[in-house]
Design an enzyme around this catalytic site. Sequence first.
Site, PDB file in Angstrom:
ATOM      1  N   HIS A 259       9.290   4.230   4.398  1.00  0.00           N
ATOM      2  CA  HIS A 259       8.100   3.411   4.132  1.00  0.00           C
ATOM      3  C   HIS A 259       7.530   2.988   5.472  1.00  0.00           C
ATOM      4  CE1 HIS A 259       5.569   0.176   2.661  1.00  0.00           C
ATOM      5  NE2 HIS A 259       5.849   0.514   1.415  1.00  0.00           N
ATOM      6  N   ARG A 279      -1.824  -3.617   2.516  1.00  0.00           N
ATOM      7  CA  ARG A 279      -2.913  -2.694   2.875  1.00  0.00           C
ATOM      8  C   ARG A 279      -3.841  -2.460   1.695  1.00  0.00           C
ATOM      9  NH1 ARG A 279       0.089   2.035   3.966  1.00  0.00           N
ATOM     10  NH2 ARG A 279       1.940   0.862   3.406  1.00  0.00           N
TER      11      ARG A 279
END
Length: 644
Positions: A259, A279
């Site tokens: 990740h 995000r």
Amino acid sequence: MAQVDRQQWDVVVVGAGGAGLRAAIEARERGARTAVICKSLFGKAHTVMAEGGIAASMGNVNEGDNWQVHFRDTMRGGKFLNQWRMAELHAKEAPDRVWELETWGALFDRTPDGKISQRNFGGHEYPRLAHVGDRTGLELIRTLQQKIVALQQEDFKEYGDYEARLKVFQECTVTRVLKSGSAGGSDAGAEPRVSGVFCYERETGRFFVLEAPAVVLATGGIGKSFKTTSNSWEYTGDGHALALLAGAPLVNMEFVQFHPTGMVWPPSVKGILVTESVRGDGGVLRNSEGKRFMFDYIPDVFKEKYAQTEDEGDRWYEDPDNNRRPPELLPRDEVARAINSEVKAGRGSPHGGVFLDVSTRMPAETIKRRLPSMYHQFKELADVDITAEAMEVGPTCHYVMGGIAVESDTAATPGVPGLFAAGEVAGGMHGSNRLGGNSLSDLLVFGRRAGLHAAQYASALAAPPAVSQAEVDAAAAEALAPFHADEGAENPYTLHQELQTAMNDLVGIIRREAEMAEALERLRGLRARAARAGVEGHRQFNPGWHLSLDLRNMLLVSECVARAALERTESRGGHTREDCPSMERDWRPVNLLCRLVEPAAGDGPDADRIRLERTRTEPIRPDLLALFEKDELAKYLAEEELYE
Ligand SMILES: Cc1cc2nc3c(=O)[nH]c(=O)nc-3n(C[C@H](O)[C@H](O)[C@H](O)COP(=O)(O)OP(=O)(O)OC[C@H]3O[C@@H](n4cnc5c(N)ncnc54)[C@H](O)[C@@H]3O)c2cc1C
């Protein structure tokens, strides 16, 4: 001969995360007497940690969404290596699984007009993740637990016993899947079938056997084989190893997801996840020069779908129909590699990551409302106020796309009758890279299918396969071995640290041939030493003993990852090779299967345990291929597949 309690069930589900609980509910509702067994406390499974949401094309925020778009996104995210039938079932059934959760009591965040809210995530064309703030996994597990309790209350009314048809064995570990027809049993030579599991209570060390014709493995991932990981202590690859030891193959184990955004500072919390929702909700990545560097890393296959300028990317949040999404929302493998490159080029943050900033993108109150866990996580663990300053983030081992090979529709493992697998432990669904949010939906879709088919399989058998005493004795002896280590016993904690270092440094986010070969050499040494892993004391409250047993699993799984990664001479999704940097179309239809090799006479404990086998994926069904433009397919499929 070991005196070991035995109980009889129709279906045993190993694991009480999202996949295991959904499987257990289905099996019980289909009439199977079902046992669930898990290492942690009931309700504490790794699924609880899931933050961002569950992907399902309900179209609540953008009506353009439907299963076909979700299927396309999933295949693109997995770089077309996905077991396409799984991706199809997943995209079609995920909305029903989310609505079902709601009818069982899940309280999702809402849109202004009262529908289940859906948020943006990397690789998803539309806002698709149903969520509960950034604590979605907690709500998912709470709801499934509540459903289990409701079923137990029904059983109490009917049988006067809450656990008559559904029982949870918490804080217990399974160390072996047992099979009939094994050496020493009365039915030796008959077709081997699953007959149960061998287990121990973690607190007392007491052994017991759950006899059952059908076993569903739902044990999650493998992250604890790597030094920097977002995964919890439970992720020691147990289900993967149990399946191998029972004779089932693992598929495409080279694909491990790093990740892009884990915490990098302070050292004690390195690897803890910073959810992609940051995000999805507008957070941006910058390097030490203040540049939004992701615009420099949009690969050709995604060029048409992502904004080329910051202005366009920013406009997309308000007007997604007329603008393209910002490249911070590329699939995870792309973002993780980009961060890695920036740090390597000397443009990283002070502690070896990059900057992730929401403070300049949203008012403080919005950040606290939409990302409450992130706000508290940084405040408490790093003394950083994310409403006022940027976070420092870097890649962390997060998820394994590889896993137990399963039949797409039934979740059955080929070649081992009675063995099923669902959730992160199963392979195929996500291809070479999983999109965020697609795990929670995978757990529910395939957890349900595994429970359904396990129950049907069990009820169709004339009689449950027998568990032989010889097999129980062998499992007990194996579990007790760490108490009988001679002088010079190896410390399991030291071995674990060395394993994590080898996997992180040599089979990590960027891979090279010589380093992977070196990793396999180190794994050989560690295997030999792990055979001498020893612990003191007795079976009660002995975490060193638990780790000694977990080491067998981590070493087997790590060998699979390293061996498959060395074999696949291309870069695709969660497998990046510096020496073979491009994605090769000829590798698209190739699956790598790992199988356990039985030691030959004279083999030492360091002998290789894993054999690789290449198989071809089934051709993608034409109506599913027709969902893509031919030009796009030409970027992924092998030449002959385009004309099949
Ligand atoms: C921090 C974090 C955030 C995430 N956020 C998201 C997200 O927002 N959306 C999303 O889709 N995915 C997310 N993921 C991924 C997702 O949470 C996992 O892939 C998923 O929860 C795995 O569920 P599972 O049911 O397969 O296994 P788990 O939930 O891990 O459950 C495994 C179970 O197996 C048991 N077990 C293991 N070994 C044994 C054994 N030997 N004997 C008995 N029991 C055993 C464990 O005790 C546990 O009960 C996130 C992951 C992390 C780490």
